[in-house]
Each structure stands twice: as C-alpha cells, then as structure tokens.
Design an enzyme around this catalytic site. Structure first.
Site, PDB file in Angstrom:
ATOM      1  N   LYS A 160      19.388  -6.813 121.168  1.00  0.00           N
ATOM      2  CA  LYS A 160      20.431  -6.984 122.291  1.00  0.00           C
ATOM      3  C   LYS A 160      20.950  -5.649 123.067  1.00  0.00           C
ATOM      4  O   LYS A 160      21.035  -5.523 123.996  1.00  0.00           O
ATOM      5  CB  LYS A 160      21.414  -8.101 122.108  1.00  0.00           C
ATOM      6  CG  LYS A 160      20.828  -9.602 121.985  1.00  0.00           C
ATOM      7  CD  LYS A 160      22.110 -10.612 121.840  1.00  0.00           C
ATOM      8  CE  LYS A 160      21.513 -12.049 121.776  1.00  0.00           C
ATOM      9  NZ  LYS A 160      22.465 -13.073 121.618  1.00  0.00           N
ATOM     10  N   ARG A 161      21.412  -4.908 122.224  1.00  0.00           N
ATOM     11  CA  ARG A 161      22.068  -3.643 122.678  1.00  0.00           C
ATOM     12  C   ARG A 161      20.929  -2.755 123.216  1.00  0.00           C
ATOM     13  O   ARG A 161      21.225  -1.944 124.094  1.00  0.00           O
ATOM     14  CB  ARG A 161      22.610  -2.765 121.440  1.00  0.00           C
ATOM     15  CG  ARG A 161      21.706  -2.216 120.591  1.00  0.00           C
ATOM     16  CD  ARG A 161      22.502  -1.664 119.158  1.00  0.00           C
ATOM     17  NE  ARG A 161      21.470  -1.149 118.324  1.00  0.00           N
ATOM     18  CZ  ARG A 161      20.950   0.046 118.405  1.00  0.00           C
ATOM     19  NH1 ARG A 161      21.204   0.688 119.348  1.00  0.00           N
ATOM     20  NH2 ARG A 161      20.049   0.482 117.326  1.00  0.00           N
TER      21      ARG A 161
END
Length: 467
Positions: free
Chosen positions: A241-242
């Site tokens: 997600k980052r």
C-alpha cells in the site's frame, strides 16, 4: 488450436494494478491470436469472498475495456464437478484418504522445517490399508503424487523449469468437509473452460508443478504456462500500500484515464522497440507473451502521470467535458446549462496542457464556474492593491465598449491601455488575472476573459475595481 486465456482473480480483496496487468496480458494474447479471453471468479473461499470485491473486479475491468468474451464463470458454482474428479482419482488409485490428525500434521511440518525438507507431509496414509482407518476421524483426500523423476514446466516467460518430484508431497484435493481445494478447482476449471494458455503472476510458478502432475494423472493436457514477474515498488520491494498497491477504483478516482493506465502497465515488463505510447490496436498487433521479460518491473508514478498527461491532451474536449462536468458541479454548486457547457468546452484547450490527471483538470477548471464575487486567494490579493483596483476601473470602459469580445480584441484593448498609461503589461495583467480568476496562476488572461464571456468578465471586474 484456438487460443483461450483466462483471468482468474480471487474476490477476497481489491483488484490491484498487478492483477490488471495480468488481465491485460491475457486479453492481448487472446486478441493477438484471434482467440478467446475469459473471466473466472475464484470464489471458493466463501468466508473471505465478498460481493463488494466481485463488483469492484467486474466494474474495474469494464472501465478499462477488458471485457471477457463470455459471462464470468464462478468457481463456486462448479464444486460438485471438482469433487467428482477427485472421487474418480480416488477410485482409480491415484488419490487416497488421509486420516492424520492436526497434531500429527503439525509434527510432520516441524520435522520437515528442521531438516530443510520441502515435503511437509510424509505420506503416512499413502499405502495404508483403509481398514486401519480410525472410525471417529473424517479424512481428507490426497493426490498420490509421483515419488520419482522430475516434473518439467516449459514456461513461455520463465523458460524450462524443472523440479524433482521428491520435493513435492501429496497435496489435499478434498478437505475433511468434502469441499475441493484451490489446486484441484483450478485444474478442473482450466480443463472444462478449454484454457490453452494460463498467463499469471510468477508467484504461481510452484503451483504449476503440482497442477501439471494433476493434469497428467487425470489424463488431460495442461495449458501452456506463462508466469509473468510481479510488479515491485520503486525501491524494488514487493508492492504494498505504501507504494500504491491500491484498488483499481482508486486510480480512477485519482484521475487516471483507462487508456493511459493500460499503456503504462503494458510497458511494465514488455516493450516494442522504443515505443512509449502504444494504442490498444497497436498492442494487439504487436503483443506476444514470449516477449515479456523475466525481471520484476518497478512502478513509477511520475512515468504513469506523464503517460496519462499524453492521453489527457489527446482526448476530445467533448469527452473530457463529460468526465469532469459532474465533479465541477459538485464542487462549485453550479448547474450546467447550454451557456456553461459552452464555456467549459471553450476553456478545455487552454486547460488540458496544464493538467496530468482528471483531478488536476477539475482543480484548474473551477475558477471558471465560481459564483461572484470570487474569493481571492492571498497571493492574488497582493496584486489587487488600491492603485491596481483604480487601474482596473480605468480599463473597464474600454472593455465594456468592445463589440467583438474575442481573445484578440481583448489583447489589443489591454495593450493599447498599457501604452496610454505608460506602464508595463504586468501592471494590468496581474490585477486582471486576480480579478477574473481569484488566483495568480491560470491560462493566458486574454484567453480567460474570452472564455468567461463579456458579461461575466465585466461583472468580476466590477466586483473589485475602484471607479
């Protein structure tokens, strides 16, 4: 042989860009070979599968234009068929009942790990007499995998890959409750759907060995496998997600165009010379799965934005207006009529070069549609000191007397005013920009005035000028 590919997502989460690229490669390979592209929803994990995820997958693929050639197949609808195949294997001696307890299996796994073995199950019940089975244990059905020799997968991307059969244990086909496992379901569905080429992420490569063994045991021909490298973050680590491992709907909300996203994903791991911008029609003509590289691709959002900017600039104004009209209305409260639609269409040629995404295009369009009086931001306010507002008041009559309200005539009128006042153009252009837009950044101010029209432009000037 007619080519049949399939994209087989699991509806336990969002459709991320890695999945989209897999779908794209399957779609392109089928189109390139005049074959068939199918969608299979692998929803056998009923506890984790959700209708929300299914809807996100289907709507995301529809938005991208990656439509399947037939209605989607739901794996959960074929459970009886999967079980039937397992029973056939059991009856033919190619599978067996295993009665090992959870504690016994845990002990085997611990023993295997401590010794470095990949065989987590020792085959305890492989050759035992079923009469020795405990009466109080519901068995699983395990595949009787070959113990000797090798299993070879001639992968279209990874090349020829071999594993010693001694490294693979007897996988479960049916759980104790009678439900089929993923490994069995995939094999049966690929066969029944007529899949000739299974293009998927290389995290499935180890599955290919077991599935090939199962295909051979049943007497079916396995599909040609093509395991494509995964997409990594810009730092080379597994995409998370980052890095931007978001659902495809998030990319849509961020203002990326479907054609741009597909173009970008196509170039992640596949190329055609130095071509950067590749239309879908060109991609269909040029694409071959054997040209996909083996190395992991890294996502680059700057590059994605650059590609998106190209597609945005090439998109017809009418289509862009349809895409952003609703967002403008929502953010400004304006109700679009014929006049405001015309204003938007006239504004877009000057706005498109300044935006990379639909979101950015919306942001820089808003000033054209705000109600009067405009809210002037702090930086633009600096251009509207008392002298500047008086100067706008002196310019106003010349603009009001213009019969031909066009960019050229506005330009000429303002420049004539500059000569008369003996000032530099910026001394009137910056206050004019602040008055008409509420900001200090916009397309050319004469273009802005022409787009706004005479009535709106004079009204905005009247709100700030000093007569």
């Amino acid at each position: 042989m007619s080519v049949v590919t399939r994209f087989a997502p699991s509806p336990t989460g969002f459709l991320h860009i890695g999945g989209v690229r897999t779908a794209l490669f399957n779609w392109l390979y089928a189109r390139h070979n005049n074959g068939k592209y199918l969608l299979r929803i692998e929803d056998t994990d009923r506890k984790r599968s959700t209708q929300e995820a299914i809807d996100a997958i289907t709507s995301g693929l529809e938005w991208l234009g990656l439509d399947a050639d037939e209605p989607p197949t739901f794996q959960s609808a074929n459970l009886d068929r999967h079980s039937e195949v397992a029973i056939d294997l059991l009856n033919s001696g190619k599978a067996y009942h295993c009665y090992c307890s959870a504690d016994e299996l845990a002990a085997m796994r611990e023993k295997a790990r401590s010794s470095g073995s990949t065989r987590l199950y020792e085959g305890t019940w492989r050759d035992k007499d079923p009469e020795d089975a405990p009466s109080n244990v519901k068995p699983v059905v395990r595949f009787k995998a070959p113990l000797e020799g090798e299993t070879v997968v001639n992968d279209l991307v990874q090349g020829s890959v071999t594993v010693s059969n001694a490294q693979l244990d007897d996988m479960i086909l049916l759980r104790a409750d009678g439900t089929p496992t993923y490994m069995l379901s995939v094999v049966v569905d690929d066969h029944d759907m007529g899949v000739t080429h299974a293009i998927r992420g290389d995290d499935h490569l180890t599955n290919a060995f077991r599935q090939t063994q199962l295909f051979n045991a049943i007497g079916w021909c396995p599909p040609a496998y093509a395991h494509i490298p995964l997409i990594h973050g810009s730092d080379g680590a597994k995409l998370s997600k980052r890095h931007g491992a978001l659902g495809i709907e998030a990319y849509r909300e961020m203002g990326y165009l479907p054609g741009a996203l597909l173009n970008y994903l196509l170039r992640l791991g596949w190329s055609h010379g130095d071509e950067e911008i590749i239309s879908l029609s060109q991609a269909i003509e040029w694409f071959d799965i054997i040209d996909v590289g083996r190395g992991a691709a890294r996502i680059d959002f700057d590059k994605l934005s650059s590609v998106n900017a190209h597609y945005l600039h090439e998109t017809a104004n009418e289509k862009l207006a349809d895409l952003i009209r609703g967002q403008i209305a929502e953010r400004t409260g304006v109700i679009f009529d014929a006049s405001l639609n015309e204003r938007l269409l006239h504004a877009l040629p000057g706005l498109k070069p300044r935006a990379k995404t639909i979101d950015e295009l919306v942001d820089i369009s808003l000033f054209y549609f705000y109600d009067r009086p405009l809210e002037i931001d702090s930086r633009a306010q600096k251009s509207l000191d008392e002298e500047a507002c008086k100067r706008l008041g002196r310019l106003f009559p010349s603009l009001a007397n213009l019969e031909n309200w066009s960019e050229e005539s506005i330009d000429q009128t303002v420049r004539k005013f500059v000569e008369t006042e003996d000032i530099k153009l910026g001394k009137i252009a910056q206050p004019l920009r602040a008055a008409l837009t509420g900001t200090n950044i916009s397309p050319g101010i004469f273009e802005v005035a022409a787009v706004l029209g005479k009535t709106e432009s004079l009204g905005r000037l009247d709100d700030v000028m000093i007569k």
